[in-house]
Design a protein around this motif. Structure first.
Motif, PDB file in Angstrom:
ATOM      1  N   HIS A 118       0.706  -1.319   0.186  1.00  0.00           N
ATOM      2  CA  HIS A 118       0.159  -0.527   0.104  1.00  0.00           C
ATOM      3  C   HIS A 118       0.676   1.524  -0.037  1.00  0.00           C
ATOM      4  CE1 HIS A 118      -3.888  -1.804   1.223  1.00  0.00           C
ATOM      5  NE2 HIS A 118      -3.281  -3.441   1.279  1.00  0.00           N
ATOM      6  N   ALA A 119       1.463   1.872   0.728  1.00  0.00           N
ATOM      7  CA  ALA A 119       2.677   2.818   1.324  1.00  0.00           C
ATOM      8  C   ALA A 119       4.385   2.171   0.328  1.00  0.00           C
ATOM      9  CB  ALA A 119       3.001   2.625   2.580  1.00  0.00           C
ATOM     10  N   GLY A 120       4.409   1.478   0.125  1.00  0.00           N
ATOM     11  CA  GLY A 120       5.392   1.168  -0.853  1.00  0.00           C
ATOM     12  C   GLY A 120       6.099   1.172  -1.708  1.00  0.00           C
ATOM     13  N   GLY A 121       4.906   2.039  -2.628  1.00  0.00           N
ATOM     14  CA  GLY A 121       5.493   2.359  -4.182  1.00  0.00           C
ATOM     15  C   GLY A 121       5.450   4.143  -3.480  1.00  0.00           C
ATOM     16  N   MET A 122       5.352   4.628  -2.703  1.00  0.00           N
ATOM     17  CA  MET A 122       5.544   6.015  -2.889  1.00  0.00           C
ATOM     18  C   MET A 122       6.684   7.122  -2.932  1.00  0.00           C
ATOM     19  SD  MET A 122       3.684   8.286  -0.772  1.00  0.00           S
ATOM     20  CE  MET A 122       3.330  10.127  -0.324  1.00  0.00           C
ATOM     21  N   ALA A 123       7.565   6.017  -3.040  1.00  0.00           N
ATOM     22  CA  ALA A 123       8.821   7.122  -3.133  1.00  0.00           C
ATOM     23  C   ALA A 123       8.905   7.764  -4.792  1.00  0.00           C
ATOM     24  CB  ALA A 123      10.065   6.750  -2.682  1.00  0.00           C
ATOM     25  N   GLN A 124       8.477   5.787  -5.371  1.00  0.00           N
ATOM     26  CA  GLN A 124       8.869   5.935  -6.662  1.00  0.00           C
ATOM     27  C   GLN A 124       7.484   6.751  -7.520  1.00  0.00           C
ATOM     28  OE1 GLN A 124       8.711   1.755  -7.212  1.00  0.00           O
ATOM     29  NE2 GLN A 124      10.544   1.448  -8.084  1.00  0.00           N
ATOM     30  N   LEU A 125       6.570   7.344  -7.078  1.00  0.00           N
ATOM     31  CA  LEU A 125       5.250   7.676  -7.181  1.00  0.00           C
ATOM     32  C   LEU A 125       5.140   9.066  -7.491  1.00  0.00           C
ATOM     33  CD1 LEU A 125       2.587   8.323  -8.304  1.00  0.00           C
ATOM     34  CD2 LEU A 125       1.612   8.021  -5.736  1.00  0.00           C
ATOM     35  N   LEU A 126       6.750   9.279  -6.568  1.00  0.00           N
ATOM     36  CA  LEU A 126       6.498  11.020  -5.895  1.00  0.00           C
ATOM     37  C   LEU A 126       7.146  11.234  -7.427  1.00  0.00           C
ATOM     38  CD1 LEU A 126       6.847  11.724  -2.535  1.00  0.00           C
ATOM     39  CD2 LEU A 126       5.079  12.214  -3.563  1.00  0.00           C
ATOM     40  N   ASP A 127       8.700  10.251  -7.709  1.00  0.00           N
ATOM     41  CA  ASP A 127       9.625  10.967  -8.886  1.00  0.00           C
ATOM     42  C   ASP A 127       8.972  10.943  -9.678  1.00  0.00           C
ATOM     43  OD1 ASP A 127      11.560   9.969  -6.701  1.00  0.00           O
ATOM     44  OD2 ASP A 127      12.308   7.881  -7.433  1.00  0.00           O
ATOM     45  N   ARG A 128       7.968  10.396  -9.948  1.00  0.00           N
ATOM     46  CA  ARG A 128       7.085  10.966 -11.919  1.00  0.00           C
ATOM     47  C   ARG A 128       6.035  11.536 -11.356  1.00  0.00           C
ATOM     48  NH1 ARG A 128       9.086   5.930 -10.812  1.00  0.00           N
ATOM     49  NH2 ARG A 128       9.269   4.567 -12.369  1.00  0.00           N
ATOM     50  N   VAL A 129       5.203  11.523 -10.536  1.00  0.00           N
ATOM     51  CA  VAL A 129       4.090  12.568 -10.152  1.00  0.00           C
ATOM     52  C   VAL A 129       4.116  13.314  -9.446  1.00  0.00           C
ATOM     53  CG1 VAL A 129       1.701  11.994 -10.215  1.00  0.00           C
ATOM     54  CG2 VAL A 129       2.660  10.991 -11.177  1.00  0.00           C
ATOM     55  N   LYS A 130       3.410  14.599  -9.341  1.00  0.00           N
ATOM     56  CA  LYS A 130       4.061  15.929  -8.773  1.00  0.00           C
ATOM     57  C   LYS A 130       2.555  15.879  -7.808  1.00  0.00           C
ATOM     58  CE  LYS A 130       3.992  20.957  -8.496  1.00  0.00           C
ATOM     59  NZ  LYS A 130       2.731  21.360  -8.551  1.00  0.00           N
ATOM     60  N   VAL A 131       2.295  15.635  -6.157  1.00  0.00           N
ATOM     61  CA  VAL A 131       1.457  15.745  -5.290  1.00  0.00           C
ATOM     62  C   VAL A 131       0.946  16.574  -4.466  1.00  0.00           C
ATOM     63  CG1 VAL A 131       1.251  13.768  -3.498  1.00  0.00           C
ATOM     64  CG2 VAL A 131       1.771  12.952  -5.465  1.00  0.00           C
ATOM     65  N   GLY A 132      -0.182  16.951  -4.348  1.00  0.00           N
ATOM     66  CA  GLY A 132      -0.330  18.267  -3.139  1.00  0.00           C
ATOM     67  C   GLY A 132      -0.093  18.207  -1.846  1.00  0.00           C
ATOM     68  N   ALA A 133      -0.594  16.690  -1.367  1.00  0.00           N
ATOM     69  CA  ALA A 133      -0.368  16.539   0.153  1.00  0.00           C
ATOM     70  C   ALA A 133      -0.569  14.926   0.174  1.00  0.00           C
ATOM     71  CB  ALA A 133      -2.213  17.302   1.015  1.00  0.00           C
ATOM     72  N   VAL A 134      -0.207  15.283   1.437  1.00  0.00           N
ATOM     73  CA  VAL A 134      -0.441  13.097   2.137  1.00  0.00           C
ATOM     74  C   VAL A 134      -1.922  13.005   3.026  1.00  0.00           C
ATOM     75  CG1 VAL A 134       0.701  11.312   3.009  1.00  0.00           C
ATOM     76  CG2 VAL A 134       1.585  12.739   1.466  1.00  0.00           C
ATOM     77  N   ILE A 135      -2.116  11.528   2.833  1.00  0.00           N
ATOM     78  CA  ILE A 135      -3.268  11.719   4.213  1.00  0.00           C
ATOM     79  C   ILE A 135      -3.002  10.468   4.697  1.00  0.00           C
ATOM     80  CG2 ILE A 135      -6.131  11.294   4.930  1.00  0.00           C
ATOM     81  CD1 ILE A 135      -6.116  13.336   2.408  1.00  0.00           C
ATOM     82  N   ASP A 136      -2.835  10.285   5.951  1.00  0.00           N
ATOM     83  CA  ASP A 136      -2.224   9.191   6.841  1.00  0.00           C
ATOM     84  C   ASP A 136      -3.066   9.135   8.330  1.00  0.00           C
ATOM     85  OD1 ASP A 136      -0.529   9.830   8.215  1.00  0.00           O
ATOM     86  OD2 ASP A 136       0.846  10.267   6.941  1.00  0.00           O
ATOM     87  N   HIS A 137      -2.777   7.597   9.234  1.00  0.00           N
ATOM     88  CA  HIS A 137      -3.177   7.237   9.875  1.00  0.00           C
ATOM     89  C   HIS A 137      -1.828   8.027  11.450  1.00  0.00           C
ATOM     90  CE1 HIS A 137      -1.026   4.086  11.101  1.00  0.00           C
ATOM     91  NE2 HIS A 137      -1.353   3.276  10.393  1.00  0.00           N
ATOM     92  N   GLY A 138      -1.270   8.063  11.257  1.00  0.00           N
ATOM     93  CA  GLY A 138       0.125   8.456  12.249  1.00  0.00           C
ATOM     94  C   GLY A 138       0.457   7.782  11.182  1.00  0.00           C
ATOM     95  N   VAL A 139       1.832   7.569  12.662  1.00  0.00           N
ATOM     96  CA  VAL A 139       2.642   7.048  12.513  1.00  0.00           C
ATOM     97  C   VAL A 139       2.529   5.647  12.542  1.00  0.00           C
ATOM     98  CG1 VAL A 139       4.395   8.549  14.059  1.00  0.00           C
ATOM     99  CG2 VAL A 139       3.513   6.251  15.319  1.00  0.00           C
TER     100      VAL A 139
END
Ligand SMILES: [Zn+2]
Length: 359
Positions: free
Chosen positions: A106-127
C-alpha cells in the motif's frame, strides 16, 4: 465538435448497441474521456498493482485522491501504472494521496510515485505501529520521501471529512479507531449480525487502515483499505453505522481476513470491485460471500484468482487481467443520479448500471 462528427459517433454507437452481448456494450457516447473529472462525472480507476492497492478518484471539479501506491521495486512498475492512470484522467498532479496503512503493498510505491507525479498533500493514520521489519522499512522510506519534498501531511480521524472538492469523503476508520455515530443513512439494526462469526482483535497495521465512505450525489462508495474482520463487525453490529453502499471496493484484496458476511450483506452493494492479484486475494470464502450478497449485480476483479478457480471467479468479461495479462485496469464513471458505468480496459467494453428505482 462539428455536427458531422457527432452524427458519425451516434451511428457508430447505434451499431455498437446492436452488438451488445450479455449486457456488455462497446464504448459509446456514455463514455467520457474529457479532463476535469469526465464531464460532470466521478471517475474511479482501480489500477492493477498485482495484489496491492491503488485506487484513483477524480471529481468533476478536477480534484483527485489516490488511495495507496502499490508495491515498491520492479523498476517502478506500480508507480508507472498509477502515472498512466493520472495521464488517462487528464490530470497534471494528484491533489491528495491517502495511505491506508503502512504495509508494503500500500505504502511501498510512494517514493517511486513521487519521482513521477506531483502530489499536493498526504493523508494517513499517523505513525507506523507495527514491529515487522518490512513494514518498518516501508514506513521509513515513506516518511523520508514526503519529508524530502516537504509535503503537507494530514492525519485522519474517524468522522473527518477530507478536504477534496467535488465529492464527500468521510473517514470511518483510522489508527484502529472507528466512527461512533452512524453515517447518514446508517443506524439501523443489522439482521446479519445474528450468529455472525466473531474473530479476535487484529493488532496489525491492517486494523489501523484509514477507511472512507465517498458520497457523490446519490452514489455511495466504500473503501476500507485492509480493515480486518473484527473492526468490520464493530462498524456494522449490532447497528449498521455504515449504511448501504452502491459500490464496495472490496477490502484487503478479497482476502479471507476481511469481508465478513455481516458487513458485506448489510452494505447491499450493486457492484463489488476487487483489487486482487492472481495469487494474492480473491480467497474462496470472500468470493463466496460477495457472490451471494443480497443486491449484488456484478463482481469485478483486477485478476483471475487462482484460488477461486472457474467456479468462484466472476465471468471473464468482468476480469481486467486473465491468467496471461497484467496492467489492465477497471474504470468506473459515476453520475449524481446514482447511475454509473464500468469499463474493462482489457476489452474496452462498458457495462451500464441504471439509476436505482425510487422506493
Ligand atoms: Zn494489502
Amino acid at each position: 465538435m462539428g455536427v458531422g462528427v457527432g452524427r458519425r459517433r451516434r451511428w457508430r454507437c447505434a451499431l455498437a448497441t446492436v452488438a451488445i452481448l450479455g449486457g456488455m456494450a462497446l464504448p459509446c457516447a456514455v463514455w467520457s474521456q474529457s479532463t476535469k473529472g469526465g464531464g460532470g462525472k466521478l471517475r474511479v480507476f482501480a489500477i492493477d498493482v498485482e495484489g496491492g492497492q491503488a485506487t484513483l478518484f477524480v471529481t468533476p471539479a478536477g480534484q483527485s485522491l489516490l488511495v495507496d501506491t502499490g508495491w515498491p521495486d520492479s523498476d517502478g512498475r506500480d508507480a508507472n501504472r498509477i502515472a498512466a492512470a493520472v495521464k488517462e484522467a487528464g490530470l497534471q498532479k494528484i491533489d491528495y494521496v491517502l495511505i491506508t496503512h503502512y504495509h508494503v503493498d500500500h505504502a511501498g510505491g510512494m517514493a517511486q510515485l513521487l519521482d513521477r507525479v506531483k502530489v499536493g498533500a498526504v493523508i494517513d493514520h499517523g505513525v507506523n505501529r507495527e514491529d515487522d521489519a518490512t513494514t518498518q522499512r516501508t514506513y521509513a522510506a515513506f516518511a523520508k520521501a514526503i519529508a524530502t519534498r516537504k509535503l503537507k501531511r494530514i492525519v485522519a480521524s474517524p468522522g473527518d471529512v477530507l478536504p477534496i472538492v467535488g465529492m464527500k469523503a468521510t473517514v470511518v476508520s483510522s489508527d484502529g479507531k472507528l466512527i461512533d455515530t452512524p453515517l447518514e443513512g446508517g443506524g439501523d439494526q443489522n439482521p446479519y449480525c445474528k450468529d455472525a462469526e466473531v474473530r479476535p482483535p487484529d493488532s496489525s497495521e491492517n486494523g489501523r487502515s484509514v477507511g472512507i465512505q465517498i458520497v457523490f450525489g446519490k452514489l455511495k462508495l466504500l473503501d476500507l483499505g485492509d480493515l480486518t474482520w473484527d473492526k468490520e463487525m464493530e462498524l456494522v453490529c449490532p447497528v449498521n453505522k455504515l449504511g448501504r453502499a452502491d459500490i464496495y471496493i472490496v477490502s484487503h484484496h478479497g482476502m479471507n481476513l476481511s469481508s465478513s458476511p455481516a458487513m458485506v450483506n448489510a452494505l447491499g452493494a450493486r457492484v463489488a470491485m476487487m483489487e486482487n492479484g492472481a495469487k494474492k486475494g480473491g480467497s474462496a470464502p470472500a468470493l463466496e460471500t460477495i457472490g451471494a450478497a443480497p443486491g449484488l449485480e456484478t463482481l469485478w476483479q483486477l485478476h483471475f484468482s487462482e484460488e477461486g478457480g472457474q467456479e468462484l471467479n466472476t465471468a471473464d468479461d468482468y476480469i481486467a487481467n486473465t491468467e496471461v495479462d497484467g496492467g489492465n485496469y477497471l474504470e468506473l464513471q459515476g453520475s449524481g443520479d446514482g447511475s454509473f458505468d464500468i469499463r474493462n480496459s482489457r476489452t474496452g467494453a462498458v457495462k451500464h448500471y441504471a439509476p436505482p428505482v425510487q422506493q
